[in-house]
Design an enzyme around this catalytic site. Structure first.
Site, PDB file in Angstrom:
ATOM      1  CG  ASP A   1      -3.496   3.008   5.168  1.00 34.63           C
ATOM      2  OD1 ASP A   1      -4.596   2.712   4.661  1.00 34.63           O
ATOM      3  OD2 ASP A   1      -2.783   2.191   5.780  1.00 34.63           O
TER       4      ASP A   1
ATOM      5  CG  ASP B   1      -0.164   0.131   2.544  1.00 38.52           C
ATOM      6  OD1 ASP B   1       1.081   0.174   2.533  1.00 38.52           O
ATOM      7  OD2 ASP B   1      -0.827   0.211   3.589  1.00 38.52           O
TER       8      ASP B   1
ATOM      9  CG  ASP C   1       1.379   2.986   4.724  1.00 42.83           C
ATOM     10  OD1 ASP C   1       0.205   2.614   4.877  1.00 42.83           O
ATOM     11  OD2 ASP C   1       2.326   2.190   4.522  1.00 42.83           O
TER      12      ASP C   1
HETATM   13  P1  DGT Z   1       4.059  -2.819   3.115  1.00 43.39           P
HETATM   14  O1  DGT Z   1       2.995  -1.796   2.937  1.00 43.39           O
HETATM   15  O2  DGT Z   1       3.567  -4.195   2.910  1.00 43.39           O
HETATM   16  O3  DGT Z   1       5.268  -2.524   2.323  1.00 43.39           O
HETATM   17  O4  DGT Z   1       4.573  -2.770   4.629  1.00 43.39           O
HETATM   18  P2  DGT Z   1       4.596  -1.570   5.643  1.00 43.39           P
HETATM   19  O5  DGT Z   1       5.753  -1.739   6.518  1.00 43.39           O
HETATM   20  O6  DGT Z   1       4.414  -0.265   4.943  1.00 43.39           O
HETATM   21  O7  DGT Z   1       3.358  -1.894   6.548  1.00 43.39           O
HETATM   22  P3  DGT Z   1       1.925  -1.212   6.623  1.00 43.39           P
HETATM   23  O8  DGT Z   1       1.604  -0.494   5.387  1.00 43.39           O
HETATM   24  O9  DGT Z   1       0.975  -2.273   7.070  1.00 43.39           O
HETATM   25  O10 DGT Z   1       2.060  -0.187   7.811  1.00 43.39           O
HETATM   26  C1  DGT Z   1       3.056   0.813   7.831  1.00 43.39           C
HETATM   27  C2  DGT Z   1       3.611   0.987   9.205  1.00 43.39           C
HETATM   28  O11 DGT Z   1       2.689   1.673  10.001  1.00 43.39           O
HETATM   29  C3  DGT Z   1       3.879  -0.338   9.900  1.00 43.39           C
HETATM   30  O12 DGT Z   1       5.133  -0.309  10.517  1.00 43.39           O
HETATM   31  C4  DGT Z   1       2.886  -0.460  10.964  1.00 43.39           C
HETATM   32  C5  DGT Z   1       2.314   0.892  11.106  1.00 43.39           C
HETATM   33  N1  DGT Z   1       0.855   0.877  11.131  1.00 43.39           N
HETATM   34  C6  DGT Z   1      -0.003   0.244  10.325  1.00 43.39           C
HETATM   35  N2  DGT Z   1      -1.262   0.484  10.664  1.00 43.39           N
HETATM   36  C7  DGT Z   1      -1.202   1.293  11.736  1.00 43.39           C
HETATM   37  C8  DGT Z   1      -2.160   1.908  12.571  1.00 43.39           C
HETATM   38  O13 DGT Z   1      -3.371   1.779  12.425  1.00 43.39           O
HETATM   39  N3  DGT Z   1      -1.655   2.690  13.582  1.00 43.39           N
HETATM   40  C9  DGT Z   1      -0.321   2.864  13.787  1.00 43.39           C
HETATM   41  N4  DGT Z   1       0.111   3.634  14.781  1.00 43.39           N
HETATM   42  N5  DGT Z   1       0.592   2.309  13.026  1.00 43.39           N
HETATM   43  C10 DGT Z   1       0.157   1.544  12.036  1.00 43.39           C
HETATM   44 MG    MG Z   2       2.718   0.178   3.750  1.00 44.95          MG
END
Ligand code: DGT
Ligand code: MG
Length: 429
Positions: free
Chosen positions: A353, A208, A210
């Site tokens: 997001d 995604d 963010d």
């Molecule tokens: P991806 O998108 O698969 O490459 O992986 P990430 O590391 O971008 O993970 P993602 O998109 O699920 O979430 C981004 C970061 O933000 C992850 O370290 C966890 C955190 N995060 C996700 N959802 C929430 C939330 O609802 N609240 C908070 N505080 N942090 C969140």
């Molecule tokens: Mg992400």
């Protein structure tokens, strides 16, 4: 000479949040095997904090930070986060090239189905288990049911599962964040727009996009989100999404740590949805332009600056020409996804997001939303156990004194935590 783990581990930082963990490390084969065990434990027990999954997470996090490739389990002697189970798996891989336990999990129909079903936006392990119990084998089985649970995320997630399961590349994330920056700046001059999540950690692709938004003046950010969504809608970029109100209450921050960490991860105002990314956003996928973009790892999106990729600039600018076609469906959001997906189209559905943080909480939100997930979990536990402080994406709170520790830079967050600053690209633990 092969480094002895036990001579080295005396200087190895105990907590993952104190160690550097790059995306590229020396023990990939081992960590991918341990991560299969971790994922299996998480899916089976549907409880992210289940100790078994946590043990695998800790072990793979140690392996990611080791400055040498493990060639013998002897080198792992004394690392308390690497238990006997993981050592057996590692020695199987070192001796035979693979682990039968890991292979069996990967081959199991249950695991394959759970991974497939939980890959859908809005579907967690418990929903996936219900689908398996119904005898569903594929996403088509779920689609045939219409909207299986009445949840908009699942309905749209299923309708666009093919797009959403194709990784978002870096050029797409950058193009989209520049548009968000441009639109937000128009609504609220001086706005801070930051691409966070895996892309800020240097990942070449993600599931995604963010984006964290704030403004140097406290409360100036209030009211930005609905206007921003409307502006993106006018550009034909919104497919479907929902806003969540800010539910932050300073009084709950001093409650018992366990109570308040249950449920929601944070209380920021945010929009979670699916956007329409013109296919031209990903046209610079070739290695040449990707390597250029790759150097921009830790960044706040600069205002209207040219990217290093002219074709990307062109496709962003296309959206701003007066004759640019504007999608009619963007204003009034459709709640029936099925017919939208049928027509041929020049865009891809992408999960986005958008998070709004007041500047007083921004640097904590930045750390929280940069991740990785394990970095956050570890840093929160470390803060609680070692410092008696409660760390969240809203701030750092002294539970005894009942006062917050404010931060005006990301470095200050780390210094409050008594940890040397760790670059976002080193937070891939
Ligand atoms: P991806 O998108 O698969 O490459 O992986 P990430 O590391 O971008 O993970 P993602 O998109 O699920 O979430 C981004 C970061 O933000 C992850 O370290 C966890 C955190 N995060 C996700 N959802 C929430 C939330 O609802 N609240 C908070 N505080 N942090 C969140
Ligand atoms: Mg992400």
């Amino acid at each position: 000479t092969v480094p002895e783990g036990n001579e080295f581990n005396g200087t190895f930082p105990e907590w993952a949040c104190q160690r550097k963990a790059k995306l590229e490390h020396l023990n990939k084969k081992l960590t991918s095997a341990v991560e299969v065990l971790q994922e299996f434990a998480e899916l089976r027990d549907s409880n992210q904090d289940y100790p078994r999954a946590l043990a695998f997470r800790r072990a793979s996090s140690v392996l990611k930070s080791l400055p040498f490739p493990v060639q013998s389990v002897e080198q792992l002697k004394g690392f308390k986060d690497i238990g006997e189970h993981v050592k057996t798996v590692i020695s199987d891989i070192l001796d035979h090239g693979s682990s039968s336990e890991v292979d069996d999990i990967e081959k199991s129909e249950w695991f394959k189905k759970m991974k497939l079903f939980t890959s859908v936006f809005g579907v967690g392990p418990s929903t996936a288990k219900v689908w398996i119990e119904r005898g569903w084998e594929s996403l088509e089985d779920a689609q045939k049911d219409g909207c299986p649970s009445g949840d908009w995320r699942i309905a749209w997630g299923l309708a666009f599962s093919k797009d959403l399961n194709t990784p978002v590349c870096r050029s797409e994330a950058i193009a989209f964040s520049r548009i968000v920056q441009r639109e937000a700046e128009h609504i609220l001059p001086g706005v801070i727009t930051t691409l966070v999540g895996g892309f800020r950690r240097g990942k070449p692709e993600g599931h995604d996009v963010d984006i964290l938004l704030s403004h140097p003046t406290d409360e100036a950010e209030i009211g930005l989100l609905p206007k921003l969504i409307a502006a993106l809608g006018k550009r034909g970029l919104i497919l479907i999404g929902h806003k969540e109100k800010n539910s932050f209450r300073s009084d709950i921050l001093y409650q018992d740590f366990k109570l308040s960490t249950r449920g929601q991860l944070d209380h920021f105002e945010k929009w979670l949805g699916i956007c329409k990314f013109p296919k031209s956003f990903s046209k610079s996928k070739d290695s040449e332009s990707n390597s250029e973009v790759n150097q921009e790892t830790s960044f706040t999106v600069p205002a209207l600056e040219a990217t290093s990729d002219s074709s990307l600039d062109e496709s962003i600018n296309d959206l701003y020409e007066p004759k640019a076609k504007k999608s009619k469906s963007s204003g009034a959001i459709d709640t029936e996804p099925q017919h939208v997906s049928a027509a041929p189209r020049d865009w891809l559905a992408r999960r986005v997001d958008l998070i709004i943080a007041p500047i007083s909480q921004y640097y904590y939100a930045l750390v929280g939303w940069t991740g990785s997930k394990h970095f956050n979990r570890d840093a929160r536990l470390y803060a609680q156990k070692k410092l008696g402080l409660k760390l969240t994406s809203h701030g750092l709170f002294d539970l005894q004194k009942r006062e917050p520790l404010t931060a005006e830079t990301e470095e200050e967050v780390f210094s409050h935590l008594k940890i040397p600053y760790i670059d976002p690209t080193d937070r891939n633990c």
